[in-house]
Design a protein around this motif. Sequence first.
Motif, PDB file in Angstrom:
ATOM      1  N   ALA A  38      -6.029   1.026  -4.910  1.00 36.21           N
ATOM      2  CA  ALA A  38      -5.010   0.329  -4.109  1.00 36.21           C
ATOM      3  C   ALA A  38      -5.606  -0.808  -3.292  1.00 36.21           C
ATOM      4  O   ALA A  38      -4.936  -1.821  -3.053  1.00 36.21           O
ATOM      5  CB  ALA A  38      -4.319   1.334  -3.190  1.00 36.21           C
ATOM      6  N   LEU A  39      -6.871  -0.659  -2.883  1.00 37.44           N
ATOM      7  CA  LEU A  39      -7.509  -1.676  -2.055  1.00 37.44           C
ATOM      8  C   LEU A  39      -8.291  -2.683  -2.876  1.00 37.44           C
ATOM      9  O   LEU A  39      -8.916  -3.592  -2.303  1.00 37.44           O
ATOM     10  CB  LEU A  39      -8.440  -1.023  -1.025  1.00 37.44           C
ATOM     11  CG  LEU A  39      -7.757  -0.155   0.029  1.00 37.44           C
ATOM     12  CD1 LEU A  39      -8.799   0.453   0.970  1.00 37.44           C
ATOM     13  CD2 LEU A  39      -6.726  -0.936   0.814  1.00 37.44           C
ATOM     14  N   LEU A  55       0.820  -1.204   0.000  1.00 37.11           N
ATOM     15  CA  LEU A  55       0.000   0.000   0.000  1.00 37.11           C
ATOM     16  C   LEU A  55       0.859   1.260   0.000  1.00 37.11           C
ATOM     17  O   LEU A  55       0.621   2.189  -0.790  1.00 37.11           O
ATOM     18  CB  LEU A  55      -0.926  -0.010   1.221  1.00 37.11           C
ATOM     19  CG  LEU A  55      -2.018   1.061   1.243  1.00 37.11           C
ATOM     20  CD1 LEU A  55      -2.991   0.862   0.086  1.00 37.11           C
ATOM     21  CD2 LEU A  55      -2.782   1.034   2.565  1.00 37.11           C
ATOM     22  N   PHE A  56       1.862   1.298   0.851  1.00 33.68           N
ATOM     23  CA  PHE A  56       2.736   2.468   0.912  1.00 33.68           C
ATOM     24  C   PHE A  56       3.588   2.581  -0.347  1.00 33.68           C
ATOM     25  O   PHE A  56       3.865   3.690  -0.822  1.00 33.68           O
ATOM     26  CB  PHE A  56       3.635   2.391   2.148  1.00 33.68           C
ATOM     27  CG  PHE A  56       4.451   3.631   2.381  1.00 33.68           C
ATOM     28  CD1 PHE A  56       3.851   4.795   2.822  1.00 33.68           C
ATOM     29  CD2 PHE A  56       5.821   3.639   2.147  1.00 33.68           C
ATOM     30  CE1 PHE A  56       4.604   5.942   3.032  1.00 33.68           C
ATOM     31  CE2 PHE A  56       6.567   4.783   2.351  1.00 33.68           C
ATOM     32  CZ  PHE A  56       5.964   5.934   2.800  1.00 33.68           C
ATOM     33  N   TYR A  57       3.980   1.438  -0.908  1.00 33.63           N
ATOM     34  CA  TYR A  57       4.752   1.449  -2.151  1.00 33.63           C
ATOM     35  C   TYR A  57       3.914   2.038  -3.284  1.00 33.63           C
ATOM     36  O   TYR A  57       4.403   2.855  -4.083  1.00 33.63           O
ATOM     37  CB  TYR A  57       5.190   0.028  -2.500  1.00 33.63           C
ATOM     38  CG  TYR A  57       5.911  -0.087  -3.828  1.00 33.63           C
ATOM     39  CD1 TYR A  57       7.223   0.363  -3.969  1.00 33.63           C
ATOM     40  CD2 TYR A  57       5.269  -0.639  -4.935  1.00 33.63           C
ATOM     41  CE1 TYR A  57       7.882   0.276  -5.188  1.00 33.63           C
ATOM     42  CE2 TYR A  57       5.921  -0.739  -6.151  1.00 33.63           C
ATOM     43  CZ  TYR A  57       7.227  -0.283  -6.276  1.00 33.63           C
ATOM     44  OH  TYR A  57       7.877  -0.379  -7.493  1.00 33.63           O
ATOM     45  N   SER A  58       2.628   1.624  -3.346  1.00 37.44           N
ATOM     46  CA  SER A  58       1.731   2.179  -4.362  1.00 37.44           C
ATOM     47  C   SER A  58       1.539   3.675  -4.158  1.00 37.44           C
ATOM     48  O   SER A  58       1.467   4.436  -5.128  1.00 37.44           O
ATOM     49  CB  SER A  58       0.387   1.460  -4.305  1.00 37.44           C
ATOM     50  OG  SER A  58      -0.553   2.068  -5.155  1.00 37.44           O
ATOM     51  N   PHE A  59       1.461   4.098  -2.896  1.00 33.59           N
ATOM     52  CA  PHE A  59       1.294   5.517  -2.594  1.00 33.59           C
ATOM     53  C   PHE A  59       2.498   6.320  -3.058  1.00 33.59           C
ATOM     54  O   PHE A  59       2.366   7.381  -3.676  1.00 33.59           O
ATOM     55  CB  PHE A  59       1.069   5.693  -1.093  1.00 33.59           C
ATOM     56  CG  PHE A  59       1.002   7.126  -0.648  1.00 33.59           C
ATOM     57  CD1 PHE A  59      -0.149   7.865  -0.835  1.00 33.59           C
ATOM     58  CD2 PHE A  59       2.096   7.735  -0.043  1.00 33.59           C
ATOM     59  CE1 PHE A  59      -0.213   9.189  -0.425  1.00 33.59           C
ATOM     60  CE2 PHE A  59       2.034   9.046   0.374  1.00 33.59           C
ATOM     61  CZ  PHE A  59       0.879   9.782   0.178  1.00 33.59           C
ATOM     62  N   LEU A  78      -9.006  12.752  -5.549  1.00 27.83           N
ATOM     63  CA  LEU A  78      -7.807  12.069  -6.040  1.00 27.83           C
ATOM     64  C   LEU A  78      -7.315  11.036  -5.034  1.00 27.83           C
ATOM     65  O   LEU A  78      -6.929   9.919  -5.412  1.00 27.83           O
ATOM     66  CB  LEU A  78      -6.707  13.091  -6.332  1.00 27.83           C
ATOM     67  CG  LEU A  78      -6.917  13.988  -7.551  1.00 27.83           C
ATOM     68  CD1 LEU A  78      -5.819  15.044  -7.640  1.00 27.83           C
ATOM     69  CD2 LEU A  78      -6.962  13.168  -8.837  1.00 27.83           C
ATOM     70  N   LEU A  79      -7.347  11.400  -3.757  1.00 27.60           N
ATOM     71  CA  LEU A  79      -6.944  10.446  -2.719  1.00 27.60           C
ATOM     72  C   LEU A  79      -7.903   9.262  -2.668  1.00 27.60           C
ATOM     73  O   LEU A  79      -7.488   8.106  -2.525  1.00 27.60           O
ATOM     74  CB  LEU A  79      -6.890  11.152  -1.365  1.00 27.60           C
ATOM     75  CG  LEU A  79      -6.478  10.292  -0.161  1.00 27.60           C
ATOM     76  CD1 LEU A  79      -5.088   9.705  -0.366  1.00 27.60           C
ATOM     77  CD2 LEU A  79      -6.522  11.120   1.126  1.00 27.60           C
ATOM     78  N   GLY A  80      -9.195   9.546  -2.803  1.00 26.01           N
ATOM     79  CA  GLY A  80     -10.185   8.473  -2.792  1.00 26.01           C
ATOM     80  C   GLY A  80     -10.057   7.545  -3.980  1.00 26.01           C
ATOM     81  O   GLY A  80     -10.201   6.318  -3.847  1.00 26.01           O
ATOM     82  N   LEU A 123     -14.922  -3.585   6.084  1.00 23.38           N
ATOM     83  CA  LEU A 123     -14.562  -2.183   6.284  1.00 23.38           C
ATOM     84  C   LEU A 123     -13.723  -1.604   5.156  1.00 23.38           C
ATOM     85  O   LEU A 123     -13.610  -0.382   5.052  1.00 23.38           O
ATOM     86  CB  LEU A 123     -13.811  -2.021   7.609  1.00 23.38           C
ATOM     87  CG  LEU A 123     -14.659  -2.106   8.877  1.00 23.38           C
ATOM     88  CD1 LEU A 123     -13.784  -1.893  10.103  1.00 23.38           C
ATOM     89  CD2 LEU A 123     -15.784  -1.081   8.838  1.00 23.38           C
ATOM     90  N   GLY A 124     -13.108  -2.451   4.322  1.00 20.80           N
ATOM     91  CA  GLY A 124     -12.280  -1.945   3.225  1.00 20.80           C
ATOM     92  C   GLY A 124     -13.043  -1.022   2.288  1.00 20.80           C
ATOM     93  O   GLY A 124     -12.648   0.140   2.077  1.00 20.80           O
ATOM     94  N   PRO A 125     -14.171  -1.470   1.706  1.00 24.31           N
ATOM     95  CA  PRO A 125     -14.955  -0.581   0.842  1.00 24.31           C
ATOM     96  C   PRO A 125     -15.497   0.636   1.575  1.00 24.31           C
ATOM     97  O   PRO A 125     -15.648   1.706   0.982  1.00 24.31           O
ATOM     98  CB  PRO A 125     -16.091  -1.487   0.351  1.00 24.31           C
ATOM     99  CG  PRO A 125     -15.581  -2.874   0.506  1.00 24.31           C
ATOM    100  CD  PRO A 125     -14.690  -2.841   1.712  1.00 24.31           C
TER     101      PRO A 125
END
Length: 307
Positions: free
Chosen positions: A301-302, A16-20, A293-295, A223-225
């Motif tokens: 990513a998820l 996740l952090f790598y994708s970010f 954009l963050l969303g 909770l992911g979605p």
Amino acid sequence: MATLAARLRSFTAGDLFYSFRRSRTTVLATTVLALMMLGALLAPLVAPHDPFDIASLSLLDSELPPAWMEGSNPAYWLGTDTQARDVFSSILYGLRISLFVGAASVLLAAVLGVFLGLVGGYFGGLLDAVIMRVADVLLSFPAILVALLINGVLRGILPAGQQESAALIVLVLSIGLTNWVQYARTVRGSTLVERQREYVQAARTIGVGSLRIMRAHILPNVLGPVLVIATINLGMAVLTEATLSFLGVGMPATMPSLGTLIRVGNEYLFSGIWWVVIFPSATLAILVLAVNLLGDWLRDALNPKLR
């Protein structure tokens, strides 16, 4: 402390952090959003002027243009409005209220939607049918109309003298009670799948109660979605608040949000005082764009299908 450091190292080494880090657009959007939130949170400390301190205002400083224009005052970076209030300071305080209303309404909608989605998806039957039919009715109307209806009903209940002081709570309830449907439908769909899993069946077999199964077994897996929806809905909630305030049924002029600043500034747009409405409008647009954009990144990513 060692456990926290280990978790932090695990997170920074994760996918996740790598994708970010790889997404420059997401990093930029997150930086802008963080700066806006920090500026709003620390508005009383970082704002050059207090726009609500009447004693510090002078009408001689009213309608001053931004600092780079002729006739300006360098003390007012983005100029002043007709009441001699610093536009930049007003934006910081308005951003504070807009973000609070947006975050509080998203939290309310998420809690209500997740609860109803869990209950309806787990128990099914008549209860599920009633919840989903109510959701279908709400989805058949534009969200802003539902928010206006709820806002009008809540304002009608309150005495006339308390409507202005309760405007913040009314806005949070109006927006929150409008946006719970997406959470409920998403969580219900995931719950319908999860309740058939072996671990849920095993928990039922050994006598675990329904409430504990929903809280400890099903909820963490749905909770992911919800996190993605909440992130995107933050921008929509801020826009809804700005729309209600622009229409005159949101925050009052004594507690201006970005929408209120835009509404007040719009009255003077054609008189040449363009900076009073342009800068709050640009701030609102940048805020919503950064959140969206963050969303969008978080949704991709998820999503395990895109990994």
